[in-house]
Design a protein around this motif. Structure first.
Motif, PDB file in Angstrom:
ATOM      1  N   SER A 151       6.063  21.925  33.679  1.00  0.00           N
ATOM      2  CA  SER A 151       7.142  22.910  33.561  1.00  0.00           C
ATOM      3  C   SER A 151       7.840  22.889  32.208  1.00  0.00           C
ATOM      4  N   ASN A 152       7.724  21.793  31.446  1.00  0.00           N
ATOM      5  CA  ASN A 152       8.443  21.681  30.177  1.00  0.00           C
ATOM      6  C   ASN A 152       7.510  21.313  29.031  1.00  0.00           C
ATOM      7  N   PHE A 153       7.817  21.865  27.873  1.00  0.00           N
ATOM      8  CA  PHE A 153       7.075  21.527  26.665  1.00  0.00           C
ATOM      9  C   PHE A 153       7.490  20.133  26.193  1.00  0.00           C
ATOM     10  N   ASN A 154       6.532  19.287  25.900  1.00  0.00           N
ATOM     11  CA  ASN A 154       6.819  17.910  25.502  1.00  0.00           C
ATOM     12  C   ASN A 154       6.723  17.716  23.997  1.00  0.00           C
ATOM     13  N   LEU A 155       5.558  18.049  23.417  1.00  0.00           N
ATOM     14  CA  LEU A 155       5.393  17.838  21.978  1.00  0.00           C
ATOM     15  C   LEU A 155       4.240  18.670  21.446  1.00  0.00           C
ATOM     16  N   VAL A 156       4.243  18.801  20.123  1.00  0.00           N
ATOM     17  CA  VAL A 156       3.126  19.374  19.393  1.00  0.00           C
ATOM     18  C   VAL A 156       2.825  18.432  18.236  1.00  0.00           C
ATOM     19  N   TYR A 157       1.552  18.194  17.969  1.00  0.00           N
ATOM     20  CA  TYR A 157       1.212  17.366  16.822  1.00  0.00           C
ATOM     21  C   TYR A 157       0.070  17.979  16.034  1.00  0.00           C
ATOM     22  N   THR A 158       0.011  17.587  14.757  1.00  0.00           N
ATOM     23  CA  THR A 158      -1.057  17.998  13.849  1.00  0.00           C
ATOM     24  C   THR A 158      -1.654  16.768  13.200  1.00  0.00           C
ATOM     25  N   ASN A 159      -2.953  16.622  13.319  1.00  0.00           N
ATOM     26  CA  ASN A 159      -3.682  15.536  12.671  1.00  0.00           C
ATOM     27  C   ASN A 159      -4.391  16.049  11.426  1.00  0.00           C
ATOM     28  N   LEU A 160      -4.287  15.295  10.350  1.00  0.00           N
ATOM     29  CA  LEU A 160      -5.058  15.546   9.135  1.00  0.00           C
ATOM     30  C   LEU A 160      -5.719  14.235   8.742  1.00  0.00           C
ATOM     31  N   GLY A 161      -7.039  14.248   8.602  1.00  0.00           N
ATOM     32  CA  GLY A 161      -7.713  12.990   8.298  1.00  0.00           C
ATOM     33  C   GLY A 161      -9.082  13.188   7.707  1.00  0.00           C
ATOM     34  N   CYS A 162      -9.724  12.077   7.409  1.00  0.00           N
ATOM     35  CA  CYS A 162     -11.087  12.091   6.901  1.00  0.00           C
ATOM     36  C   CYS A 162     -11.872  10.959   7.547  1.00  0.00           C
ATOM     37  N   THR A 163     -13.185  11.149   7.654  1.00  0.00           N
ATOM     38  CA  THR A 163     -14.075  10.190   8.290  1.00  0.00           C
ATOM     39  C   THR A 163     -15.218   9.838   7.343  1.00  0.00           C
ATOM     40  N   TYR A 164     -15.563   8.561   7.312  1.00  0.00           N
ATOM     41  CA  TYR A 164     -16.676   8.089   6.498  1.00  0.00           C
ATOM     42  C   TYR A 164     -17.695   7.411   7.395  1.00  0.00           C
ATOM     43  N   LYS A 165     -18.937   7.854   7.305  1.00  0.00           N
ATOM     44  CA  LYS A 165     -20.031   7.281   8.095  1.00  0.00           C
ATOM     45  C   LYS A 165     -20.602   6.081   7.349  1.00  0.00           C
ATOM     46  N   VAL A 166     -20.274   4.881   7.814  1.00  0.00           N
ATOM     47  CA  VAL A 166     -20.704   3.661   7.156  1.00  0.00           C
ATOM     48  C   VAL A 166     -22.179   3.393   7.430  1.00  0.00           C
ATOM     49  N   THR A 167     -22.541   3.415   8.704  1.00  0.00           N
ATOM     50  CA  THR A 167     -23.933   3.259   9.141  1.00  0.00           C
ATOM     51  C   THR A 167     -24.198   4.255  10.257  1.00  0.00           C
ATOM     52  N   SER A 168     -25.375   4.191  10.828  1.00  0.00           N
ATOM     53  CA  SER A 168     -25.710   5.092  11.929  1.00  0.00           C
ATOM     54  C   SER A 168     -24.883   4.826  13.177  1.00  0.00           C
ATOM     55  N   PHE A 169     -24.265   3.641  13.273  1.00  0.00           N
ATOM     56  CA  PHE A 169     -23.498   3.288  14.473  1.00  0.00           C
ATOM     57  C   PHE A 169     -22.022   3.016  14.192  1.00  0.00           C
ATOM     58  N   LEU A 170     -21.564   3.163  12.946  1.00  0.00           N
ATOM     59  CA  LEU A 170     -20.166   2.872  12.603  1.00  0.00           C
ATOM     60  C   LEU A 170     -19.574   3.973  11.735  1.00  0.00           C
ATOM     61  N   LYS A 171     -18.423   4.483  12.175  1.00  0.00           N
ATOM     62  CA  LYS A 171     -17.648   5.446  11.393  1.00  0.00           C
ATOM     63  C   LYS A 171     -16.224   4.927  11.239  1.00  0.00           C
ATOM     64  N   VAL A 172     -15.651   5.123  10.050  1.00  0.00           N
ATOM     65  CA  VAL A 172     -14.277   4.717   9.764  1.00  0.00           C
ATOM     66  C   VAL A 172     -13.481   5.964   9.389  1.00  0.00           C
ATOM     67  N   SER A 173     -12.325   6.136   9.986  1.00  0.00           N
ATOM     68  CA  SER A 173     -11.492   7.311   9.693  1.00  0.00           C
ATOM     69  C   SER A 173     -10.049   6.894   9.485  1.00  0.00           C
ATOM     70  N   THR A 174      -9.371   7.648   8.650  1.00  0.00           N
ATOM     71  CA  THR A 174      -7.933   7.475   8.400  1.00  0.00           C
ATOM     72  C   THR A 174      -7.249   8.801   8.672  1.00  0.00           C
ATOM     73  N   VAL A 175      -6.149   8.773   9.453  1.00  0.00           N
ATOM     74  CA  VAL A 175      -5.521  10.001   9.930  1.00  0.00           C
ATOM     75  C   VAL A 175      -4.008   9.902   9.811  1.00  0.00           C
ATOM     76  N   TYR A 176      -3.398  10.998   9.372  1.00  0.00           N
ATOM     77  CA  TYR A 176      -1.934  11.145   9.432  1.00  0.00           C
ATOM     78  C   TYR A 176      -1.605  12.158  10.518  1.00  0.00           C
ATOM     79  N   ARG A 177      -0.626  11.837  11.362  1.00  0.00           N
ATOM     80  CA  ARG A 177      -0.200  12.735  12.438  1.00  0.00           C
ATOM     81  C   ARG A 177       1.274  13.095  12.287  1.00  0.00           C
TER      82      ARG A 177
END
Length: 226
Positions: free
Chosen positions: A55-81
């Motif tokens: 019944s009530n609006f709680n929040l709105v957020y926006t994520n901006l980030g980037c992802t780096y594929k280190v290997t076929s099984f590992l990804k590292v990302s940094t994000v600001y919200r």
């Protein structure tokens, strides 16, 4: 196959309402990912959340980030919200979050086994007058996820997340296990660029004077461009 997806979306919507310590909410997310070569990607997320039995609006957020594929099984990302969230008095305040993800995934045949480690720091700014407003809350979050490729288009999954509090000056009893989440959902590949997902999430707070339990209906739409 579309009728099964619509059936799942409508079936989870018929969930009973709850009191203040047990609340029904809804999270709706739009995601856009742009690949930059074989290793890098830019990420944008926009999410709306509703509470108090929808019944009530709680929040709105926006994520901006980037992802780096280190290997076929590992990804590292940094994000600001950037978060605009309703406070206890009905007004809204701005929160800022910065986090880093280490996402591991292996794919034995049709199965996908994933683990995500997130180090998260969040601080309050506009709309908060407390002396502790700028003191960050720091958490370590662990997400485990199992996904099955049912077909070229449908991938159901289950997951669990455990959150560990490293620093929160507003909670006097110190650091420790803070929150758990369990979820079940499915993704539907509309085409090779667009994905529609829906899920049901159960969240339980721990080690608080008035812990809250949440039941969340989630809907996601994503676009990925290489």
């Amino acid at each position: 196959m579309k009728k099964y997806i619509l059936f799942f979306i409508f079936s989870i919507s018929f969930v009973p309402t709850f009191s203040q310590t047990e609340d029904l909410g809804s999270w709706m997310t739009f995601s856009f990912n742009k690949g930059l070569g074989d290793k890098f990607a830019l990420n944008l997320d926009q999410e709306l959340r509703f509470k108090d039995n929808l019944s009530n609006f709680n929040l709105v957020y926006t994520n901006l980030g980037c992802t780096y594929k280190v290997t076929s099984f590992l990804k590292v990302s940094t994000v600001y919200r950037f978060i605009d969230k309703q406070k206890g008095d009905g007004s809204y305040g701005i929160r800022n979050r910065l986090y880093t993800n280490f996402a591991f995934k292996i794919k034995p045949k049709k199965w996908s086994l994933g683990y995500r480690l997130r180090l998260q720091s969040e601080w309050r700014s506009l709309g908060y007058n407390s002396d502790l407003a700028n003191v960050p809350e720091v958490y370590l979050r662990n997400l485990f996820k199992i996904e099955y490729t049912f077909s070229d288009r449908i991938s159901p999954y289950i997951g669990a997340e455990l959150r560990w509090q490293l620093q929160n000056p507003r909670l006097p009893w110190g650091n420790g296990f803070d929150r758990s989440r369990f979820l079940i959902g499915s993704n539907y590949n509309i085409n090779n660029k667009m994905t529609l997902g829906t899920y049901f999430l159960y969240q339980k707070e721990w080690n608080r004077s008035d812990p809250q339990t949440l039941y969340i209906i989630g809907l996601e739409f994503g676009i990925s461009i290489n």
